[in-house]
Design an enzyme around this catalytic site. Structure first.
Site, short mmCIF file in Angstrom:
data_model
loop_
_atom_site.label_atom_id
_atom_site.label_comp_id
_atom_site.label_asym_id
_atom_site.label_seq_id
_atom_site.Cartn_x
_atom_site.Cartn_y
_atom_site.Cartn_z
N LYS A 116 5.77 5.12 0.73
CA LYS A 116 5.02 3.85 0.73
C LYS A 116 4.12 3.77 1.97
O LYS A 116 4.26 4.57 2.91
CB LYS A 116 6.00 2.68 0.70
CG LYS A 116 6.93 2.62 1.91
CD LYS A 116 8.08 1.62 1.70
CE LYS A 116 9.00 1.61 2.92
NZ LYS A 116 10.21 0.81 2.67
N TYR A 157 -14.03 -4.14 28.82
CA TYR A 157 -14.12 -5.59 28.60
C TYR A 157 -13.20 -6.34 29.55
O TYR A 157 -12.04 -5.95 29.75
CB TYR A 157 -13.69 -5.94 27.17
CG TYR A 157 -14.72 -5.58 26.12
CD1 TYR A 157 -15.95 -6.22 26.07
CD2 TYR A 157 -14.43 -4.62 25.16
CE1 TYR A 157 -16.88 -5.90 25.09
CE2 TYR A 157 -15.34 -4.30 24.17
CZ TYR A 157 -16.58 -4.94 24.14
OH TYR A 157 -17.49 -4.62 23.18
C1 LIG Z 1 11.30 1.55 3.11
C2 LIG Z 1 12.57 1.62 2.35
C3 LIG Z 1 13.43 2.73 2.48
C4 LIG Z 1 13.19 3.82 3.51
O1 LIG Z 1 13.57 3.36 4.79
P1 LIG Z 1 13.53 4.30 6.10
O2 LIG Z 1 14.13 3.45 7.15
O3 LIG Z 1 12.10 4.60 6.36
O4 LIG Z 1 14.32 5.52 5.81
C5 LIG Z 1 14.53 2.79 1.66
N1 LIG Z 1 14.81 1.80 0.77
C6 LIG Z 1 14.02 0.70 0.65
C7 LIG Z 1 14.39 -0.36 -0.33
C8 LIG Z 1 12.89 0.57 1.43
O5 LIG Z 1 12.12 -0.53 1.31
#
Ligand SMILES: *Cc1c(COP(=O)(O)O)cnc(C)c1O
Length: 370
Positions: free
Chosen positions: A37, A259
């Protein structure tokens, strides 16, 4: 003028694959769902997905319908689950991608069925307090609906931990116990349903959280889910953010930089400008606290980080830095390295946010070495 690109993010797909294998080795009897993601935590979703599948992942996970579409558009046909909430307009888009979906209300099952159906994972909220239902009986009714509705199947029973990254925290065990009490008896009735709960931290911390499938994200990118040095879990950072020195100039006492004149030279020094700024995700909070590597040395960011530039104090001798030298904002150079964990510490955030914040103005280049 330098031949170098303004800025580039090099992704070491070999290191990524080794991290996948390393993490898979911790959970040898389970399937591995690689979470890609947020554009693969800023590393590029499609390249990360391909490297994950090459490294032994059998599932992929995204958060949104648009992310699912980009995976399918790239011709990747692996099992894909959408973990995030889907709005009314996103739902049909996601369904068109042949994805698995997460549900926790009976009306969600009915709506998905009316749109043609999907493989469904029922989420019990054991303590995260975001998506899912806290009511185990409701979760069981939703599971029955998913299993008995003609066009849907019950593919999974799941939960998500709130404190897996806080070692020794008791809430993690409470969540695990709540999930077991609900999911294990339910699986007797639905033996095809996969049980899954573990993010990276849970996966590395407790084999009791592994069940049938694990869902690591951050560890695959070589970042430590506990915010420590990734070496401790034999994880290799995957991302190197490079730019170059675009200008070097002397600064006499009293001259200022950037700045708001936030840096005023106390004595004679040299200042280098690297053309990366908050427009690239190099956060303004790094003003006066961040570091950049040049010639294998670590130089402090001085003055305000601006949209397109950061400025470094090279010290009174200029350290031999020349226009055109490589500048490394993340990754190693010589014996020095800057980890996402270091940058996170400097600005009071977590490694995840450092790489997710990397701007779209920096091209991602995947390198299949290793
Ligand atoms: C993002 C997510 C993960 C992965 O989490 P990490 O801490 O990056 O390993 C697993 N399960 C769900 C539901 C998530 O939203």
């Amino acid at each position: 003028m330098s031949e170098r690109r303004r800025a580039v993010a090099r992704i070491d797909d070999g290191a990524f694959r080794r991290n996948v294998a390393r993490v898979a080795g911790e959970a040898p009897r389970t399937e591995l769902c690689a979470v890609v993601k947020a554009d693969g935590y800023g590393h590029g979703a499609v390249g990360s997905a391909r490297a994950a599948l090459a490294g032994g992942a059998t599932w992929l996970a995204v958060a949104t319908a648009a992310e699912a579409i980009s995976i399918r558009d790239a011709g990747i046909d692996a099992r894909l689950i959408v973990l995030g909430a889907l709005s009314d307009s996103e739902l049909p888009e996601a369904l068109a991608c042949d994805v698995d979906l997460v549900v926790w209300r009976e009306h969600q099952v009915a709506r998905i069925a009316a749109l043609g159906g999907a493989r469904l994972h029922v989420k019990l909220d054991t303590g995260m307090g975001r998506l899912g239902t806290r009511d185990a009986e409701e979760a069981s009714r939703v599971a029955t609906a998913a299993a008995t509705t003609a066009t849907t199947t019950l593919a999974g029973l799941m939960t998500h931990f709130a404190t897996a990254d806080e070692r020794g925290d008791r809430f993690f065990s409470e969540q695990l116990e709540r999930f077991r009490a609900w999911a294990l008896p339910l699986r007797e009735r639905h033996p095809q349903a996969l049980l899954h709960a573990a993010n990276s931290a849970a996966l590395l911390r407790d084999p009791a959280s592994h069940f049938d499938l694990v869902r690591p994200g951050v560890a695959l990118y070589g970042m430590d889910p506990f915010g420590e040095d990734p070496d401790e879990h034999r994880l290799e950072p995957v991302l190197r953010v490079e730019s170059y020195v675009a200008e070097v100039k002397p600064c006499v006492a009293g001259e200022s930089v950037g700045y708001g004149r936030r840096f005023v030279a106390g004595g004679a020094t040299w200042v280098a400008t690297v053309p990366v700024g908050y427009g690239d995700g190099w956060r303004r909070a790094l003003s006066g606290v961040g570091h950049v590597l040049v010639r294998g040395r670590r130089f402090p960011i001085v003055g305000a980080v601006s949209m397109d530039n950061v400025t470094l104090d090279l010290g009174p001798d200029g350290a031999g830095v020349l226009v055109g030298d490589e500048a490394v904002l993340l990754g190693s150079q010589g014996a020095e390295r800057i980890l996402a964990e270091h940058v996170a510490e400097e600005i009071g955030t977590i490694n995840y946010e450092v790489t997710c914040g990397l701007g779209s103005r920096i091209p991602r280049v995947h390198e299949g070495v290793g």
